[in-house]
Design an enzyme around this catalytic site. Structure first.
Site, mmCIF file in Angstrom:
data_model
loop_
_atom_site.group_PDB
_atom_site.id
_atom_site.type_symbol
_atom_site.label_atom_id
_atom_site.label_comp_id
_atom_site.label_asym_id
_atom_site.label_seq_id
_atom_site.Cartn_x
_atom_site.Cartn_y
_atom_site.Cartn_z
ATOM 1 N N ASP A 121 -15.461 28.039 6.537
ATOM 2 C CA ASP A 121 -15.497 26.631 6.139
ATOM 3 C C ASP A 121 -14.091 26.176 5.787
ATOM 4 O O ASP A 121 -13.356 26.894 5.086
ATOM 5 C CB ASP A 121 -16.420 26.447 4.934
ATOM 6 C CG ASP A 121 -16.845 25.000 4.753
ATOM 7 O OD1 ASP A 121 -16.660 24.203 5.688
ATOM 8 O OD2 ASP A 121 -17.368 24.667 3.681
ATOM 9 N N HIS A 128 -10.727 13.748 0.854
ATOM 10 C CA HIS A 128 -11.500 14.638 -0.020
ATOM 11 C C HIS A 128 -10.573 15.517 -0.852
ATOM 12 O O HIS A 128 -10.738 15.630 -2.080
ATOM 13 C CB HIS A 128 -12.425 15.513 0.829
ATOM 14 C CG HIS A 128 -13.110 16.596 0.063
ATOM 15 N ND1 HIS A 128 -14.066 16.356 -0.895
ATOM 16 C CD2 HIS A 128 -12.968 17.958 0.105
ATOM 17 C CE1 HIS A 128 -14.499 17.493 -1.399
ATOM 18 N NE2 HIS A 128 -13.852 18.486 -0.803
ATOM 19 N N GLU A 194 -22.129 18.881 0.340
ATOM 20 C CA GLU A 194 -20.906 18.580 1.085
ATOM 21 C C GLU A 194 -21.323 18.225 2.507
ATOM 22 O O GLU A 194 -21.837 19.074 3.242
ATOM 23 C CB GLU A 194 -19.918 19.745 1.069
ATOM 24 C CG GLU A 194 -19.305 19.965 -0.311
ATOM 25 C CD GLU A 194 -18.129 20.928 -0.298
ATOM 26 O OE1 GLU A 194 -17.886 21.569 0.755
ATOM 27 O OE2 GLU A 194 -17.452 21.035 -1.332
ATOM 28 N N GLU A 196 -20.760 17.754 6.173
ATOM 29 C CA GLU A 196 -19.769 18.343 7.064
ATOM 30 C C GLU A 196 -20.255 18.337 8.510
ATOM 31 O O GLU A 196 -21.429 18.074 8.791
ATOM 32 C CB GLU A 196 -19.456 19.784 6.640
ATOM 33 C CG GLU A 196 -19.026 19.910 5.178
ATOM 34 C CD GLU A 196 -18.450 21.271 4.846
ATOM 35 O OE1 GLU A 196 -18.099 22.017 5.797
ATOM 36 O OE2 GLU A 196 -18.348 21.592 3.656
ATOM 37 N N ASP A 228 -22.870 21.990 3.192
ATOM 38 C CA ASP A 228 -22.349 23.145 2.455
ATOM 39 C C ASP A 228 -22.702 22.955 0.979
ATOM 40 O O ASP A 228 -21.906 22.446 0.192
ATOM 41 C CB ASP A 228 -20.834 23.242 2.666
ATOM 42 C CG ASP A 228 -20.215 24.396 1.896
ATOM 43 O OD1 ASP A 228 -20.887 25.430 1.742
ATOM 44 O OD2 ASP A 228 -19.057 24.263 1.463
ATOM 45 N N ARG A 232 -20.951 23.499 -8.432
ATOM 46 C CA ARG A 232 -19.597 23.203 -8.893
ATOM 47 C C ARG A 232 -19.230 23.961 -10.162
ATOM 48 O O ARG A 232 -18.053 24.330 -10.354
ATOM 49 C CB ARG A 232 -19.440 21.696 -9.133
ATOM 50 C CG ARG A 232 -19.646 20.832 -7.905
ATOM 51 C CD ARG A 232 -18.658 21.145 -6.808
ATOM 52 N NE ARG A 232 -18.795 20.204 -5.695
ATOM 53 C CZ ARG A 232 -18.187 20.338 -4.541
ATOM 54 N NH1 ARG A 232 -17.409 21.378 -4.307
ATOM 55 N NH2 ARG A 232 -18.358 19.432 -3.582
ATOM 56 N N GLN A 235 -18.490 27.497 -9.110
ATOM 57 C CA GLN A 235 -17.266 27.467 -8.305
ATOM 58 C C GLN A 235 -16.026 27.325 -9.184
ATOM 59 O O GLN A 235 -15.011 28.006 -8.973
ATOM 60 C CB GLN A 235 -17.336 26.310 -7.317
ATOM 61 C CG GLN A 235 -16.139 26.175 -6.402
ATOM 62 C CD GLN A 235 -16.245 24.954 -5.498
ATOM 63 O OE1 GLN A 235 -17.270 24.263 -5.479
ATOM 64 N NE2 GLN A 235 -15.199 24.687 -4.740
ATOM 65 N N LYS A 248 -20.969 28.938 -3.402
ATOM 66 C CA LYS A 248 -21.262 28.358 -2.096
ATOM 67 C C LYS A 248 -22.109 29.265 -1.201
ATOM 68 O O LYS A 248 -22.712 28.786 -0.244
ATOM 69 C CB LYS A 248 -19.962 28.013 -1.366
ATOM 70 C CG LYS A 248 -19.241 26.806 -1.963
ATOM 71 C CD LYS A 248 -17.968 26.520 -1.223
ATOM 72 C CE LYS A 248 -17.309 25.236 -1.709
ATOM 73 N NZ LYS A 248 -17.987 24.024 -1.233
ATOM 74 N N THR A 252 -26.292 27.388 3.193
ATOM 75 C CA THR A 252 -25.600 26.408 4.020
ATOM 76 C C THR A 252 -26.598 25.931 5.061
ATOM 77 O O THR A 252 -27.096 26.735 5.844
ATOM 78 C CB THR A 252 -24.371 27.015 4.714
ATOM 79 O OG1 THR A 252 -23.470 27.543 3.729
ATOM 80 C CG2 THR A 252 -23.646 25.965 5.551
ATOM 81 N N GLU A 354 -17.070 13.716 -5.727
ATOM 82 C CA GLU A 354 -16.223 12.546 -5.504
ATOM 83 C C GLU A 354 -16.937 11.245 -5.869
ATOM 84 O O GLU A 354 -16.351 10.356 -6.482
ATOM 85 C CB GLU A 354 -15.800 12.486 -4.036
ATOM 86 C CG GLU A 354 -14.856 13.579 -3.596
ATOM 87 C CD GLU A 354 -14.575 13.450 -2.116
ATOM 88 O OE1 GLU A 354 -13.636 12.707 -1.753
ATOM 89 O OE2 GLU A 354 -15.303 14.072 -1.310
#
Length: 396
Positions: A121, A128, A194, A196, A228, A232, A235, A248, A252, A354
């Site tokens: 990834d 971002h 996420e 993607e 993904d 948080r 992470q 993560k 997925t 975000e």
């Protein structure tokens, strides 16, 4: 269902003859018999059965229980197979033969269409990366010093790539709130998405032989949407110094449909202007290696963002070149993802981190996230990418 309905699609159908994405399906009467399918409107063509009935020389490849053998065959096979499929579905002369092998999409079960070899990834959106940098490093440079010199990525876990619709169980792990003297253990409290785009490798490469950016189309079989999922809080505690890991690797999600690269030829576009010179193996000056893919993110049915893939700073061709420049080999079934797709506007951000400036709220148990997308096709038509959905289940 009228006589013409399965074949004569409206001009605005996202899964018409310009698209023809590949997947894997089973029917209720044969739940163990996985077959390669091609989506056409609201139907799925049993590609192997149709190829056999029509005497195609590619019937054996299309009768396989997964896409990997077809993917490994390379572009000299991909192109004629795609041409055959289009002819079978659009030429009235083939309708009587093809009709018995069309199944309503609503009556089949879709599966992960290929065996995933490796999963990488990337972190390719400048918007971002800058937004995240401002959240985590408010007093420093949003971008790390290497960001505009190479596509940053991490090696994920192939075994937890799952097909759309697979439940996403809230993961456990270590997290350290700022006020706590030591880490706590428990379910993630900051579960995120996420949005993607994933790229699926077909033709492999030899160990020790880099794959140049210009060879992208010879090795990449197709494209899919990808979520993904990211914890948080896990992470943030674990990623120094080696990057993402348990935050993560729990899941997925990918679309059950792989759109061939050739279906996106009209969507090719120039990437954003580069403001620093690139090393030769990444230099794409004058090329149109980007893709104009318009993504929509929905939470419990409500639209929350529309990230534009055309805004991605690093292209998939550059990512492929970078991850093999040290001689690492490609395997059939390798999956590499773009990283979160975000644009410059507030409604174009591809993750909750975000969208909420790091403050939340994040995903709750029972939330369902869906990703859909389309790209420009020939003669003003649109090409749809298969939807990705995931429902959050409570921690076990």
């Amino acid at each position: 269902m009228t006589e013409a309905t399965p074949f004569d699609l409206p001009e605005d159908d996202l899964f018409g003859p310009d698209n023809l994405p590949y997947g894997l399906f089973t029917t209720p009467d044969a739940p163990q018999d996985r077959r390669i399918g091609v989506r056409y409107g609201a139907c799925v063509l049993d590609a192997g059965a149709a190829a056999t009935a029509l005497g195609s020389g590619h019937a054996e490849l299309l009768r396989q229980p997964l896409l990997n053998p077809l993917m490994a065959a390379g572009r000299p096979v991909w192109e004629p197979v795609r041409a055959e499929l289009r002819r079978w579905l659009t030429d009235p002369a083939h309708r009587d033969t093809v009709r018995p092998h069309l199944h309503p999409l609503s009556e089949v079960t879709l599966h992960l269409p290929f065996e995933v070899a490796d999963y990488v990834d990337f972190y390719a959106s400048e918007h971002h990366a800058s937004n995240v940098g401002r959240i985590f490093r408010p007093d420093g440079d949003p971008l790390t010093p290497n960001w505009k010199h190479l596509p940053i990525g991490y090696h994920g876990r192939a075994g937890t790539v799952v097909v759309s619709g697979t439940p996403v169980v809230r993961p456990h792990g270590q997290r350290k709130p700022p006020a706590e003297p030591a880490p706590l253990f428990g379910p993630s409290e900051r579960l995120d998405i996420e949005a993607e785009v994933g790229f699926v490798v077909g033709r492999p490469s030899a160990l020790g032989t880099p794959v140049g950016r210009e060879s992208f189309r010879e090795h990449v079989f197709g494209v899919c949407l990808l979520n993904d999922w990211s914890a948080r809080d896990l992470q943030a505690w674990e990623y120094v110094p080696l990057g993402p890991f348990l935050g993560k690797s729990f899941a997925t999600s990918v679309s059950p449909w792989i759109t061939p690269l050739d279906a996106l030829e009209t969507a090719r576009t120039a990437p954003p202007a580069r403001d620093l010179p690139l090393l030769p193996y990444l230099d794409d000056a004058g090329e149109q290696d980007g893709y104009d893919i318009r993504i929509t993110v929905r939470r419990n049915g409500e639209k929350i963002a529309e990230p534009p893939f055309s805004a991605m700073y690093w292209t998939a061709a550059q990512q492929l070149a970078h991850m093999t420049v040290n001689g690492a080999s490609l395997r059939t079934g390798d999956l590499f993802a773009s990283g979160t797709v975000s644009g410059p506007e507030p409604d174009q951000l591809g993750c909750l981190l975000e969208l909420t400036a790091g403050k939340g709220p994040y995903l709750a148990d029972g939330d369902e996230i869906s990703l859909t997308a389309w790209a420009p096709g020939p003669q003003g038509r649109r090409i749809g990418l298969g939807e990705v959905t995931g429902l959050i289940h409570p921690a076990g």
